[in-house]
Design an enzyme around this catalytic site. Structure first.
Site, PDB file in Angstrom:
ATOM      1  N   ASP A   1       6.074   3.237   8.094  1.00 63.93           N
ATOM      2  CA  ASP A   1       7.229   2.933   9.145  1.00 63.93           C
ATOM      3  C   ASP A   1       6.678   4.413   9.782  1.00 63.93           C
ATOM      4  O   ASP A   1       6.394   5.700   9.546  1.00 63.93           O
ATOM      5  CB  ASP A   1       8.127   2.937   9.162  1.00 63.93           C
TER       6      ASP A   1
ATOM      7  N   GLU B   1       1.846  -0.706  10.939  1.00 64.25           N
ATOM      8  CA  GLU B   1       2.325  -1.719  11.838  1.00 64.25           C
ATOM      9  C   GLU B   1       0.723  -1.934  12.818  1.00 64.25           C
ATOM     10  O   GLU B   1       0.548  -1.318  13.289  1.00 64.25           O
ATOM     11  CB  GLU B   1       3.544  -1.237  12.836  1.00 64.25           C
TER      12      GLU B   1
ATOM     13  N   ASP C   1      13.954   3.742   8.843  1.00 63.01           N
ATOM     14  CA  ASP C   1      12.529   3.405   8.806  1.00 63.01           C
ATOM     15  C   ASP C   1      12.042   3.707   6.921  1.00 63.01           C
ATOM     16  O   ASP C   1      10.955   2.829   7.110  1.00 63.01           O
ATOM     17  CB  ASP C   1      12.278   4.986   9.370  1.00 63.01           C
TER      18      ASP C   1
END
Ligand SMILES: [Zn+2]
Length: 410
Positions: free
Chosen positions: A188, A272, A368
């Site tokens: 993350d 991501e 997170d």
């Protein structure tokens, strides 16, 4: 063993008005050549005559250039025009189907739609100074958001949504190796923590970076108060240039060290997809969620950070390619609001910037870390079924990712 890896990098160009003018002309000329050659071939098809291929079309191009009517073609670099004819030839060849000849007939290009032209050679790329050289257009600045790796094979200039872009296609040789590790990790990216890994570890952003960007903002304010192009202004400008260099170097160093460490320890890194994230999330999501204080700061911090993440992922990608590992990009939607334990999606799961607490099952974690666990779970899902299912409903059945649960209970 070696394998050839092809990659494409797309950047927004910052051309000056002269360059825009030329790009419009070039795109227009290429569209003209495409449409003209296409019309000739369509006519021949109708007449049941053989199609003209590249060599004949290139001959026609020469004739048009020397004619009075189409003399404007002479001002345009010839290679993109030839490339356009090659593209047309390919479009015709691709359209041929053994059972159904010319199943897909190439289409006419409309102004304002698919305006583009490609340079097969003659271009140059200067990444340190964020510029590309396009023959007959000159050096054009671009928004350098990630490092280009490999040998540049061609450059395509295109127009979309009022902006000009350059797509850079590259090729490089990479060893096919087996990664020394077999672990898979989710990542993350945020502001208070630069990266958080699904194993619970995290890396803080570079401290000196904050100080330097504050200093930069300060020096820039000073510059704005000076008389433009005066001796003092020039001096101040140079201070800023050097500061930019220091920031860039500090950032590069940090990104290299961090990406090397992560790449060494994990064969599969799930991240991501920043492209999707920028579209769907960052505007009101991640930036606010990851750190309130950042919101108020100038757009500068944000853009520098964004650039840092993009560069970081591209570093990870090529380091993984070298070491036989891989990077998997997954859709980041709702990763900050989804419970890694029961998959319940709700904004209320985010109690604060830092804390995740599921309103359904009571699962608690650093926010997170929850994001990183969700990213990892999506990675497992992509690898298991090959497709990614978007979480669009409020509640979903827990998807079979035993690994996530193992990690949670471990
Ligand atoms: Zn839950």
């Amino acid at each position: 063993m070696k394998k050839t890896i092809r990659k494409a990098f797309k950047f927004r160009l910052n051309p000056n008005s002269d360059q825009v003018q030329k790009m419009v002309e070039f795109a227009g000329a290429n569209r003209f050549v495409w449409n003209k050659a296409l019309a000739m071939n369509l006519f021949r098809l109708e007449q049941k005559q053989p199609l003209l291929w590249y060599n004949e079309l290139a001959f026609w191009l020469k004739l048009w250039k020397s004619s009075e009517d189409y003399g404007f073609l002479k001002t345009v670099h010839s290679q993109p025009l030839q490339q356009t004819l090659k593209n047309l030839e390919k479009a015709f060849k691709d359209g041929f189907d053994k059972k159904q000849p010319l199943k897909r007939i190439p289409k006419f290009k409309k102004k304002g739609l698919s305006d583009s032209f490609r340079y097969p050679q003659g271009f140059k790329l200067e990444q340190e100074s964020n510029k590309v050289f396009l023959p007959k257009i000159g050096w054009v600045k671009y928004r350098n958001s990630r490092q280009v790796i490999g040998d540049v094979k061609n450059m395509t200039v295109s127009h979309r949504g009022g902006y000009w872009y350059v797509s850079i296609q590259t090729e490089y040789e990479a060893d096919i190796k087996r990664h020394s590790s077999t672990s898979m990790i989710g990542m993350d990216m945020g502001i208070t923590r630069f990266v958080t890994l699904s194993d619970g570890s995290y890396i803080k952003p570079l401290n000196s970076f904050r100080k330097l960007s504050k200093k930069l903002a300060f020096e820039q304010r000073k510059l704005s108060k000076k008389v433009k192009f005066s001796a003092n202004w020039k001096k101040q400008k140079q201070i800023i240039t050097r500061l930019h260099e220091r920031i860039a170097n500090a950032r590069l160093d940090f990104l290299h060290k961090t990406s090397t460490n992560i790449s060494k320890s994990h064969a599969m890194i799930v991240v991501e997809d920043l492209k999707v994230r920028n579209m769907s999330k960052s505007a009101k999501g991640s930036i606010e969620v990851h750190g309130k204080n950042v919101k108020a700061k100038s757009g500068l911090n944000k853009s520098i950070l964004d650039q840092g993440w993009g560069m970081f992922i591209s570093f990870l990608e090529y380091k993984q390619a070298w070491s036989g590992g891989d990077v998997l990009r997954v859709n980041p939607q709702y990763t900050s609001q989804t419970c890694p334990n029961c998959k319940h999606v709700s904004r209320d799961n985010r109690k604060s910037q830092r804390a995740f607490a599921c309103t359904e099952c009571g699962f608690k974690a650093n926010a997170d870390l929850a994001g990183a666990l969700n990213v990892l779970a999506r990675g497992h899902r992509v690898l298991a079924c090959g497709v990614e299912t978007l979480v669009s409903t409020k509640k979903q059945e827990p998807v079979g990712s035993s690994d996530t649960r193992q990690l949670l209970t471990a």
